[in-house]
Every structure is written in C-alpha cells, then in structure tokens.
Write an enzyme that holds these catalytic residues in place. Structure first.
Site, PDB file in Angstrom:
ATOM      1  N   HIS A 121       0.813  -1.215   0.000  1.00  0.00           N
ATOM      2  CA  HIS A 121       0.000   0.000   0.000  1.00  0.00           C
ATOM      3  C   HIS A 121       0.848   1.267   0.000  1.00  0.00           C
ATOM      4  O   HIS A 121       0.348   2.363   0.274  1.00  0.00           O
ATOM      5  CB  HIS A 121      -0.965   0.008   1.189  1.00  0.00           C
ATOM      6  CG  HIS A 121      -2.069  -1.004   1.057  1.00  0.00           C
ATOM      7  ND1 HIS A 121      -2.794  -1.484   2.129  1.00  0.00           N
ATOM      8  CD2 HIS A 121      -2.579  -1.635  -0.040  1.00  0.00           C
ATOM      9  CE1 HIS A 121      -3.692  -2.357   1.700  1.00  0.00           C
ATOM     10  NE2 HIS A 121      -3.570  -2.471   0.401  1.00  0.00           N
ATOM     11  N   CYS A 154       3.485  20.327  -6.719  1.00  0.00           N
ATOM     12  CA  CYS A 154       4.748  19.824  -7.233  1.00  0.00           C
ATOM     13  C   CYS A 154       5.571  20.993  -7.770  1.00  0.00           C
ATOM     14  O   CYS A 154       5.094  21.788  -8.578  1.00  0.00           O
ATOM     15  CB  CYS A 154       4.479  18.811  -8.336  1.00  0.00           C
ATOM     16  SG  CYS A 154       5.965  18.205  -9.161  1.00  0.00           S
ATOM     17  N   CYS A 157       6.159  20.385 -11.839  1.00  0.00           N
ATOM     18  CA  CYS A 157       5.111  20.558 -12.852  1.00  0.00           C
ATOM     19  C   CYS A 157       3.860  21.258 -12.348  1.00  0.00           C
ATOM     20  O   CYS A 157       2.942  21.523 -13.132  1.00  0.00           O
ATOM     21  CB  CYS A 157       4.733  19.211 -13.456  1.00  0.00           C
ATOM     22  SG  CYS A 157       3.731  18.174 -12.354  1.00  0.00           S
ATOM     23  N   ASN A 220      -4.437 -12.386  15.203  1.00  0.00           N
ATOM     24  CA  ASN A 220      -5.248 -11.178  15.127  1.00  0.00           C
ATOM     25  C   ASN A 220      -6.235 -11.194  16.292  1.00  0.00           C
ATOM     26  O   ASN A 220      -6.866 -12.217  16.551  1.00  0.00           O
ATOM     27  CB  ASN A 220      -6.006 -11.109  13.790  1.00  0.00           C
ATOM     28  CG  ASN A 220      -6.512  -9.711  13.481  1.00  0.00           C
ATOM     29  OD1 ASN A 220      -5.728  -8.764  13.400  1.00  0.00           O
ATOM     30  ND2 ASN A 220      -7.810  -9.557  13.326  1.00  0.00           N
TER      31      ASN A 220
END
Length: 249
Positions: A121, A154, A157, A220
């Site tokens: 991820h 950014c 760009c 878990n």
C-alpha cells in the site's frame, strides 16, 4: 495450540511468507482502521481522506490531509514487539517474504530488509506528484506546510502532491501485486498478522497460499474471514505470540 508448537512449522519450511496489517503497529501507538478504536470506526468521514476521488477534487480536504500528515504518529513511533520479532525471524533465516499493508515504515526501522519487504500500500515516508510521478522525501513537503503552504504543489510541474500511498480508487503497483502472489504461491507457511483480511486483493493471499498447500497461521485479536482455513489461529495480542515464536527458533 501453544506458540512453541508452531516453531517446527517455520523450522521445517523451505519458504515462509508473512503479511502484516495495522494491528502490528498499534503497540507503537498507531491506531488501526477497523478495530473498536479504529480511525474509521471512530470517524467514518476520515475514510474520505484515503479516497483518491475526494482527495483530487477537494482542496480543503487536501489541506486537512496535510495537517494530519504533520501530526501522524509514525514520525515519533518506534517499532513494536511484532516488528522486532519479524526482523529477528529474518535474521535467523526463517522469514523469506514480508508483505505489509502498513505505510508507516516501522518494519524498516526494526531491521527488516528491503530484499524481502513489499509495501503493497505504499509508504507515508515519501511524497509523489499525481501528474508527473516525481517522488521525494515526505519531510520536504511537510516543511513547506509548516512554512504556511496549505496544499503544496509539485515544484516540477505544479501537479497535486500526495503521500506515496495507495488510496481507495488507486491501482496497486502491478509488479508488487505479482511479487505478493508469487510469495503466497511458493511458501510452505503463511503468517497473517494483525490484519482483518477484509481489504482485497491483498486478502486473497492467504487463500492462494492455502490452495498451494501452505499452512496458514493467523494472529489477530479479532476474528477474520479466513479463520476456518487456518491451521492455527491466535486471537491474542501480537506481542504475546511473535516474540516467543522468534525466541523458540
């Protein structure tokens, strides 16, 4: 079944693959998403921050996301007992693939090597431009936010910047998906640790492993949809299972 009874599974295996989810990082102070005290359980609106469509369309939501990145507990967290135990298993030669759904970078801080680690991820520790694809250290972008930019663009760009994580509605990296599937298909033991096994396609991996003949071990605190397919299930804190397992090898 006692933890010590699991040790021979890893000792006799040619290849061991582990999959970790948010539950392994709760001991480090990073909340999970779907547990009783999970981020999305307590604030369902927070899920929008992880949805690409909303993020790209809403400057106000992006500004909120940047403030949350500034405060993310990953910046001050230390690896927990589960991270350390998995790094120890690798050092001892009993862990060959480590797939994580987490974006916090704590496996690397614990000593797990990039050779076996797949961050399916993505990572919070880098920022990427959604237009030109350029990546950089997240701290550079966070410094701009601290200096007053609510939604830094950014510099190359002018595109929208986002953490280098996979949001809902964003495709996984095909090469990473292929690597995880190979790791599941070729292992003798598959460890699913601290994951609800509800997010697909990652949740298919235990099924792939079992279909290929691997033993499935689930650690878990909450039940998962794959408990019935597992050779062993520990509904217990990770800190009570992984460190003794690593010590037994």
């Amino acid at each position: 079944m006692a933890v010590e009874e699991i040790a021979p599974w890893l000792r006799d295996a040619r290849t061991v693959t582990a999959l970790t989810g948010a539950g392994i990082s709760t001991d480090s102070g990073i909340p999970d998403f779907r547990g009783p005290q999970g981020v999305w359980t307590k604030d369902p609106e927070a899920e929008k921050l992880s949805t690409l469509q909303h993020y790209m369309a809403d400057p106000d939501l992006r500004a909120r996301a940047w403030q949350l990145r500034l405060e993310h507990p990953a910046w001050t967290a230390s690896p927990g007992p589960g991270h350390v135990a998995l790094a120890e298993l690798e050092r001892k030669g009993f862990l060959h693939h480590l797939i994580t759904q987490n974006i916090d970078g704590l496996h690397q801080l614990a000593g797990s090597s990039d050779d076996i680690l797949i961050e399916i991820h993505g990572t919070l520790r880098e920022v990427m431009c959604m237009s030109c694809g350029e990546r950089a250290d997240m701290q550079r972008a966070l410094a701009r936010v601290r200096a007053g930019e609510a939604d830094p663009a950014c510099k190359t760009c002018g595109g929208i910047l986002k953490s280098a994580t996979i949001s809902f509605g964003q495709e996984l990296v095909a090469e990473d998906v292929a690597r995880t599937q190979r790791a599941a298909q070729t292992c003798d033991v598959f460890l699913a640790i601290g994951t609800s096994l509800q997010v697909y396609p990652v949740a298919y991996l235990p099924q792939i492993a079992v279909a290929a003949g691997a033993k499935l071990l689930i650690v878990n605190e909450q039940p998962t949809p794959f408990d019935a397919q597992a050779a062993a299930v520990f509904n217990a804190p990770i800190a009570e299972i992984l460190p003794p397992l690593a010590a037994a090898l």
